[in-house]
Design a protein around this motif. Structure first.
Motif, PDB file in Angstrom:
ATOM      1  N   ILE A   2       0.861  -1.182   0.000  1.00  0.00           N
ATOM      2  CA  ILE A   2       0.000   0.000   0.000  1.00  0.00           C
ATOM      3  C   ILE A   2       0.896   1.229   0.000  1.00  0.00           C
ATOM      4  O   ILE A   2       1.877   1.298   0.727  1.00  0.00           O
ATOM      5  N   ILE A   3       0.557   2.193  -0.854  1.00  0.00           N
ATOM      6  CA  ILE A   3       1.292   3.453  -0.931  1.00  0.00           C
ATOM      7  C   ILE A   3       0.567   4.493  -0.086  1.00  0.00           C
ATOM      8  O   ILE A   3      -0.656   4.656  -0.212  1.00  0.00           O
ATOM      9  N   VAL A   4       1.317   5.177   0.775  1.00  0.00           N
ATOM     10  CA  VAL A   4       0.747   6.247   1.601  1.00  0.00           C
ATOM     11  C   VAL A   4       1.542   7.516   1.325  1.00  0.00           C
ATOM     12  O   VAL A   4       2.690   7.644   1.770  1.00  0.00           O
ATOM     13  N   THR A   5       0.979   8.450   0.584  1.00  0.00           N
ATOM     14  CA  THR A   5       1.651   9.735   0.419  1.00  0.00           C
ATOM     15  C   THR A   5       1.394  10.576   1.663  1.00  0.00           C
ATOM     16  O   THR A   5       0.330  10.473   2.285  1.00  0.00           O
ATOM     17  N   GLY A   6       2.373  11.382   2.044  1.00  0.00           N
ATOM     18  CA  GLY A   6       2.254  12.108   3.300  1.00  0.00           C
ATOM     19  C   GLY A   6       2.309  11.179   4.492  1.00  0.00           C
ATOM     20  O   GLY A   6       1.840  11.509   5.585  1.00  0.00           O
ATOM     21  N   GLY A   7       2.915  10.003   4.301  1.00  0.00           N
ATOM     22  CA  GLY A   7       2.894   8.973   5.325  1.00  0.00           C
ATOM     23  C   GLY A   7       3.773   9.240   6.530  1.00  0.00           C
ATOM     24  O   GLY A   7       3.707   8.502   7.520  1.00  0.00           O
ATOM     25  N   ALA A   8       4.611  10.279   6.459  1.00  0.00           N
ATOM     26  CA  ALA A   8       5.374  10.680   7.640  1.00  0.00           C
ATOM     27  C   ALA A   8       4.719  11.851   8.346  1.00  0.00           C
ATOM     28  O   ALA A   8       5.224  12.330   9.359  1.00  0.00           O
ATOM     29  N   LEU A  32      11.365  13.535   5.198  1.00  0.00           N
ATOM     30  CA  LEU A  32      11.565  13.499   6.641  1.00  0.00           C
ATOM     31  C   LEU A  32      12.158  14.800   7.152  1.00  0.00           C
ATOM     32  O   LEU A  32      11.946  15.162   8.314  1.00  0.00           O
ATOM     33  N   GLY A  33      12.914  15.513   6.320  1.00  0.00           N
ATOM     34  CA  GLY A  33      13.497  16.772   6.733  1.00  0.00           C
ATOM     35  C   GLY A  33      14.543  16.580   7.814  1.00  0.00           C
ATOM     36  O   GLY A  33      15.085  15.489   8.014  1.00  0.00           O
ATOM     37  N   SER A  34      14.808  17.642   8.549  1.00  0.00           N
ATOM     38  CA  SER A  34      15.870  17.605   9.560  1.00  0.00           C
ATOM     39  C   SER A  34      15.387  18.026  10.940  1.00  0.00           C
ATOM     40  O   SER A  34      16.185  18.312  11.819  1.00  0.00           O
ATOM     41  N   GLU A  35      14.073  18.073  11.135  1.00  0.00           N
ATOM     42  CA  GLU A  35      13.531  18.578  12.395  1.00  0.00           C
ATOM     43  C   GLU A  35      12.869  17.500  13.244  1.00  0.00           C
ATOM     44  O   GLU A  35      12.044  17.793  14.101  1.00  0.00           O
ATOM     45  N   GLY A  36      13.216  16.232  13.011  1.00  0.00           N
ATOM     46  CA  GLY A  36      12.681  15.178  13.860  1.00  0.00           C
ATOM     47  C   GLY A  36      11.394  14.542  13.380  1.00  0.00           C
ATOM     48  O   GLY A  36      10.785  13.746  14.116  1.00  0.00           O
ATOM     49  N   LYS A  37      10.968  14.854  12.152  1.00  0.00           N
ATOM     50  CA  LYS A  37       9.734  14.265  11.638  1.00  0.00           C
ATOM     51  C   LYS A  37       9.848  12.739  11.538  1.00  0.00           C
ATOM     52  O   LYS A  37       8.845  12.033  11.561  1.00  0.00           O
ATOM     53  N   TRP A  38      11.090  12.229  11.445  1.00  0.00           N
ATOM     54  CA  TRP A  38      11.303  10.785  11.377  1.00  0.00           C
ATOM     55  C   TRP A  38      10.711  10.061  12.585  1.00  0.00           C
ATOM     56  O   TRP A  38      10.374   8.873  12.500  1.00  0.00           O
ATOM     57  N   ARG A  39      10.583  10.789  13.687  1.00  0.00           N
ATOM     58  CA  ARG A  39      10.043  10.149  14.887  1.00  0.00           C
ATOM     59  C   ARG A  39       8.601   9.677  14.690  1.00  0.00           C
ATOM     60  O   ARG A  39       8.142   8.774  15.381  1.00  0.00           O
ATOM     61  N   ASN A  40       7.890  10.295  13.749  1.00  0.00           N
ATOM     62  CA  ASN A  40       6.533   9.844  13.451  1.00  0.00           C
ATOM     63  C   ASN A  40       6.509   8.412  12.934  1.00  0.00           C
ATOM     64  O   ASN A  40       5.476   7.734  13.003  1.00  0.00           O
ATOM     65  N   LEU A  41       7.638   7.959  12.385  1.00  0.00           N
ATOM     66  CA  LEU A  41       7.724   6.614  11.809  1.00  0.00           C
ATOM     67  C   LEU A  41       8.636   5.682  12.610  1.00  0.00           C
ATOM     68  O   LEU A  41       8.834   4.532  12.232  1.00  0.00           O
TER      69      LEU A  41
END
Length: 326
Positions: A2-8, A32-41
Motif C-alpha cells: 500500500i502506498i501512503v503519500t504524506g505517510g510521515a 523526513l526533513g531535519s527537524e525530527g519528523k522521522w520520529r513519526n515513523l
C-alpha cells in the motif's frame, strides 16, 4: 503493498502505524526533513521511503499495489503560493487518480472541511455531490481541495475512467499524536496543553461574530484514531466509493475543548480571551459539524470518540508522560 503519500505526516503516520500493525507492506512517499519528523515513523517504519521528487519513477517500476492513500498536501490554511498549492493539491492527486485508474488500484484521498468555507448552519455541511457547486471556501487551501473534488465529480459525470474504488474524505478538525511538525497548523488541543504545561492559562480567540459569545465558536473535533478507522474500513469495503465527511457529527465549543484540556492536565478551568489576529479575520470558521448521513448509509456504524475521551487519552497517554509519538 500500500502506498501512503504524506505517510510521515500527522494522519499519514497514524495510518502507517495501523497498516504496520496489520503486517501490511507499505511505501511512504514523504520528506523526513531535519527537524525530527522521522520520529513519526520510528516505531513503524515503512518497507520503502520514497522521495516525492522520485514518485514518477517509483510508480513506473513498482509491482502490485493494493491501494493508494493520498494524504500528502500543502495543508496550511494561510498558504499564499497559489501555483505551488495548485501543483501539490490538484495536479498531484489527479496524476495519482489517473495512475490508479489505469492500474486498477483503489484510491483514497484527503479532502477537507475547509471546503465548506463560511458555512455556519448544520444543513450546509452536507457532503452530497449535488451540493458541491454551492460551496465557497475562504482560503487557498480550502479552494484547492474543493477544486479537486469538483474535478473528480465532473470527470465521473463525463464517464471518465476511475479507480475500481475511490474515496474522498473531508477531514474535520483532527487532533492527536504525531502532529508536532505542523507548526502553525498544530491542533488547538496541543497548543492549549502547552500553555497549561508552561504555567499559563489557556487562551482563546474572542468571537468576531455578532451575537456569538467568546469561546462559543464551535468545531467538529475528531480524534485521529477515528480517521484511521474510517480509512481502514474503506480499505476493507472495496465496493464503497464516494465523497464523505470524516468528523464526529457533533460540534463542540472551544471553551469545551479548553476545559477538557484543563481537566485532563489537572489544571483549574481558567481561560483568557485574546483578539483574533488580522491574518485570520474573515476566513475563520466559527461553526463546523460533519453531516454523517451518507457515511452511515454506506454501512460505517462505528462510534466516534467524544472530545473529553479523546483529549483525555491524548494528554494522559502521550503529552503528559513525555512519550508523544504513536
Amino acid at each position: 503493498m500500500i502506498i501512503v503519500t504524506g505517510g510521515a505526516g500527522f494522519i499519514g503516520s497514524c495510518l502507517q502505524a495501523a497498516l504496520h500493525a496489520r503486517g501490511t507492506r507499505t511505501a511512504v512517499v514523504d520528506w523526513l526533513g531535519s527537524e525530527g519528523k522521522w520520529r513519526n515513523l520510528a516505531r513503524h517504519a515503512p518497507d520503502e521511503l520514497v522521495d516525492p521528487a522520485a514518485l514518477d519513477g517509483f510508480l513506473k517500476t513498482v509491482g502490485h499495489v493494493e491501494a493508494v492513500f493520498h494524504l500528502g498536501a500543502i495543508s496550511e490554511t494561510t498558504a499564499r503560493d497559489g501555483d505551488l498549492v495548485w501543483r501539490t493539491n490538484v495536479e498531484l492527486p489527479w496524476t495519482l487518480w489517473q495512475w490508479c485508474a489505469r492500474r486498477g488500484v483503489p484510491f483514497v484521498y484527503a479532502s477537507s472541511a475547509a471546503t465548506y468555507g463560511g458555512a455556519d448552519r448544520p444543513e450546509e455541511f452536507s457532503d452530497a455531490p449535488d451540493r458541491l457547486q454551492t460551496l465557497a471556501p475562504l482560503n487557498l487551501y480550502g479552494w484547492s481541495k474543493h477544486v479537486f473534488d469538483m474535478r473528480v465529480m465532473a470527470h465521473l459525470a463525463r464517464g471518465g475512467a476511475a479507480p475500481p474504488q475511490w474515496v474522498g474524505l473531508k477531514f474535520f478538525n483532527v487532533y492527536g499524536p504525531n502532529e508536532y511538525h505542523k507548526d502553525k497548523m498544530i491542533s488547538v488541543v496541543k497548543i492549549k496543553y502547552d500553555e497549561i504545561a508552561a504555567g499559563r492559562a489557556p487562551r482563546l480567540f474572542r468571537s468576531e461574530v455578532p451575537g456569538l459569545a467568546d469561546g462559543a465558536q464551535a468545531r467538529d473535533f475528531v480524534w485521529v484514531g477515528d480517521t484511521v478507522d474510517v480509512m481502514l474500513w474503506m480499505l476493507d469495503h472495496p465496493a464503497v466509493s464516494g465523497l464523505y465527511n470524516c468528523g464526529t457529527g457533533v460540534e463542540r465549543t472551544y471553551l469545551d475543548l479548553a476545559y477538557a484540556v484543563c481537566d485532563a492536565a489537572g489544571a483549574p478551568r481558567d481561560v483568557t480571551f485574546i483578539d483574533m489576529p488580522e491574518s485570520l479575520r474573515g476566513q475563520y470558521q466559527s461553526f463546523t459539524r460533519a453531516d454523517l448521513g451518507r457515511l452511515r448509509a454506506v454501512g460505517y456504524d462505528r462510534p466516534f470518540t467524544s472530545l473529553e475521551d479523546g483529549i483525555g487519552r491524548y494528554v494522559r497517554e502521550y503529552l503528559a508522560p513525555g512519550t508523544p509519538y504513536l
